[in-house]
Design a protein around this motif. Structure first.
Motif, PDB file in Angstrom:
ATOM      1  N   PRO A  34     144.246 -34.846  48.864  1.00 48.51           N
ATOM      2  CA  PRO A  34     144.844 -33.741  48.120  1.00 48.51           C
ATOM      3  C   PRO A  34     146.320 -33.536  48.460  1.00 48.51           C
ATOM      4  N   ASP A  35     147.115 -33.258  47.437  1.00 46.84           N
ATOM      5  CA  ASP A  35     148.526 -32.909  47.612  1.00 46.84           C
ATOM      6  C   ASP A  35     148.713 -31.401  47.706  1.00 46.84           C
ATOM      7  N   PHE A  36     147.709 -30.650  47.291  1.00 50.68           N
ATOM      8  CA  PHE A  36     147.765 -29.190  47.283  1.00 50.68           C
ATOM      9  C   PHE A  36     146.393 -28.666  47.684  1.00 50.68           C
ATOM     10  N   VAL A  37     146.359 -27.737  48.654  1.00 53.75           N
ATOM     11  CA  VAL A  37     145.096 -27.186  49.137  1.00 53.75           C
ATOM     12  C   VAL A  37     145.180 -25.664  49.100  1.00 53.75           C
ATOM     13  N   TRP A  38     144.147 -25.025  48.572  1.00 54.29           N
ATOM     14  CA  TRP A  38     144.055 -23.567  48.489  1.00 54.29           C
ATOM     15  C   TRP A  38     142.880 -23.154  49.361  1.00 54.29           C
ATOM     16  N   ILE A  39     143.167 -22.376  50.416  1.00 56.03           N
ATOM     17  CA  ILE A  39     142.138 -21.961  51.375  1.00 56.03           C
ATOM     18  C   ILE A  39     141.973 -20.449  51.300  1.00 56.03           C
ATOM     19  N   LYS A  40     140.727 -19.999  51.236  1.00 59.73           N
ATOM     20  CA  LYS A  40     140.446 -18.574  51.213  1.00 59.73           C
ATOM     21  C   LYS A  40     139.294 -18.271  52.154  1.00 59.73           C
ATOM     22  N   ASP A  41     139.499 -17.293  53.039  1.00 61.98           N
ATOM     23  CA  ASP A  41     138.453 -16.829  53.939  1.00 61.98           C
ATOM     24  C   ASP A  41     137.498 -15.964  53.138  1.00 61.98           C
ATOM     25  N   ARG A  42     136.235 -16.319  53.129  1.00 62.05           N
ATOM     26  CA  ARG A  42     135.251 -15.596  52.323  1.00 62.05           C
ATOM     27  C   ARG A  42     134.436 -14.589  53.114  1.00 62.05           C
ATOM     28  N   SER A  44     135.611 -12.620  56.298  1.00 70.39           N
ATOM     29  CA  SER A  44     136.232 -11.538  57.063  1.00 70.39           C
ATOM     30  C   SER A  44     136.912 -10.544  56.129  1.00 70.39           C
ATOM     31  N   GLY A  45     137.335  -9.428  56.686  1.00 65.82           N
ATOM     32  CA  GLY A  45     138.048  -8.419  55.905  1.00 65.82           C
ATOM     33  C   GLY A  45     139.456  -8.845  55.536  1.00 65.82           C
ATOM     34  N   VAL A  46     139.998  -9.825  56.239  1.00 65.27           N
ATOM     35  CA  VAL A  46     141.329 -10.352  55.941  1.00 65.27           C
ATOM     36  C   VAL A  46     141.148 -11.561  55.040  1.00 65.27           C
ATOM     37  N   ALA A  47     141.325 -11.371  53.757  1.00 63.03           N
ATOM     38  CA  ALA A  47     141.036 -12.437  52.796  1.00 63.03           C
ATOM     39  C   ALA A  47     142.311 -12.978  52.161  1.00 63.03           C
ATOM     40  N   TYR A  48     143.253 -13.410  52.999  1.00 58.88           N
ATOM     41  CA  TYR A  48     144.470 -14.008  52.465  1.00 58.88           C
ATOM     42  C   TYR A  48     144.176 -15.377  51.874  1.00 58.88           C
ATOM     43  N   HIS A  49     144.854 -15.678  50.795  1.00 61.58           N
ATOM     44  CA  HIS A  49     144.774 -16.997  50.171  1.00 61.58           C
ATOM     45  C   HIS A  49     145.899 -17.834  50.776  1.00 61.58           C
ATOM     46  N   ARG A  50     145.561 -18.905  51.453  1.00 60.48           N
ATOM     47  CA  ARG A  50     146.551 -19.777  52.083  1.00 60.48           C
ATOM     48  C   ARG A  50     146.722 -21.027  51.230  1.00 60.48           C
ATOM     49  N   LEU A  61     152.857 -22.376  55.195  1.00 61.01           N
ATOM     50  CA  LEU A  61     151.845 -21.760  54.345  1.00 61.01           C
ATOM     51  C   LEU A  61     152.486 -20.859  53.316  1.00 61.01           C
ATOM     52  N   LEU A  62     151.908 -20.815  52.142  1.00 55.30           N
ATOM     53  CA  LEU A  62     152.252 -19.829  51.126  1.00 55.30           C
ATOM     54  C   LEU A  62     151.061 -18.901  50.988  1.00 55.30           C
ATOM     55  N   TYR A  63     151.316 -17.625  50.740  1.00 51.31           N
ATOM     56  CA  TYR A  63     150.251 -16.648  50.529  1.00 51.31           C
ATOM     57  C   TYR A  63     150.368 -16.113  49.113  1.00 51.31           C
ATOM     58  N   SER A  64     149.394 -16.382  48.272  1.00 51.24           N
ATOM     59  CA  SER A  64     149.465 -15.938  46.879  1.00 51.24           C
ATOM     60  C   SER A  64     149.178 -14.451  46.739  1.00 51.24           C
ATOM     61  N   ASN A  65     148.534 -13.838  47.731  1.00 52.79           N
ATOM     62  CA  ASN A  65     148.214 -12.418  47.641  1.00 52.79           C
ATOM     63  C   ASN A  65     148.814 -11.632  48.810  1.00 52.79           C
ATOM     64  N   GLY A  66     149.952 -12.074  49.302  1.00 55.76           N
ATOM     65  CA  GLY A  66     150.646 -11.375  50.386  1.00 55.76           C
ATOM     66  C   GLY A  66     152.102 -11.134  50.029  1.00 55.76           C
ATOM     67  N   THR A  67     152.797 -10.407  50.867  1.00 52.75           N
ATOM     68  CA  THR A  67     154.197 -10.105  50.587  1.00 52.75           C
ATOM     69  C   THR A  67     155.156 -11.121  51.179  1.00 52.75           C
ATOM     70  N   ASN A  68     154.691 -11.924  52.144  1.00 57.57           N
ATOM     71  CA  ASN A  68     155.563 -12.941  52.715  1.00 57.57           C
ATOM     72  C   ASN A  68     155.516 -14.199  51.846  1.00 57.57           C
ATOM     73  N   ALA A  69     156.679 -14.695  51.503  1.00 57.05           N
ATOM     74  CA  ALA A  69     156.737 -15.829  50.586  1.00 57.05           C
ATOM     75  C   ALA A  69     156.253 -17.109  51.255  1.00 57.05           C
ATOM     76  N   GLN A  70     156.717 -17.356  52.489  1.00 53.54           N
ATOM     77  CA  GLN A  70     156.323 -18.566  53.203  1.00 53.54           C
ATOM     78  C   GLN A  70     156.213 -18.239  54.678  1.00 53.54           C
ATOM     79  N   ASP A  71     155.272 -18.836  55.360  1.00 57.39           N
ATOM     80  CA  ASP A  71     155.055 -18.570  56.775  1.00 57.39           C
ATOM     81  C   ASP A  71     154.820 -19.883  57.495  1.00 57.39           C
ATOM     82  N   THR A  72     155.073 -19.876  58.783  1.00 59.12           N
ATOM     83  CA  THR A  72     154.830 -21.068  59.611  1.00 59.12           C
ATOM     84  C   THR A  72     153.682 -20.799  60.552  1.00 59.12           C
TER      85      THR A  72
END
Length: 72
Positions: A34-42, A44-50, A61-72
């Motif tokens: 895969p060139d692109f991977v979408w990970i979601k915790d199903r 816990s209460g913290v359900a960020y999409h990575r 990492l990019l978070y599609s449902n967070g306020t930070n655009a990119q994180d390391t």
């Protein structure tokens, strides 16, 4: 039925469910690298999409449902 030139879609897209073990883990069973991977915790209460891609690399990492655009 809609026409498609993709004879075997799982050569390009697939979904894998796994249970994490708290350490690095190899997810197998795909017929492609895969060139692109979408990970979601199903569970816990913290359900960020990575979102991870090969352009940025595995440590960015990019978070599609967070306020930070990119994180390391």
């Amino acid at each position: 039925m809609a026409y498609s030139s993709i004879l075997k879609p799982t050569d390009y897209f697939n979904t894998k469910l796994y249970t994490g073990n708290g350490t690095s883990q190899s997810i197998t069973g795909l017929d492609f690298a895969p060139d692109f991977v979408w990970i979601k915790d199903r569970d816990s209460g913290v359900a960020y999409h990575r979102l991870v891609d090969t352009i940025r690399g595995a440590t960015k990492l990019l978070y599609s449902n967070g306020t930070n655009a990119q994180d390391t």
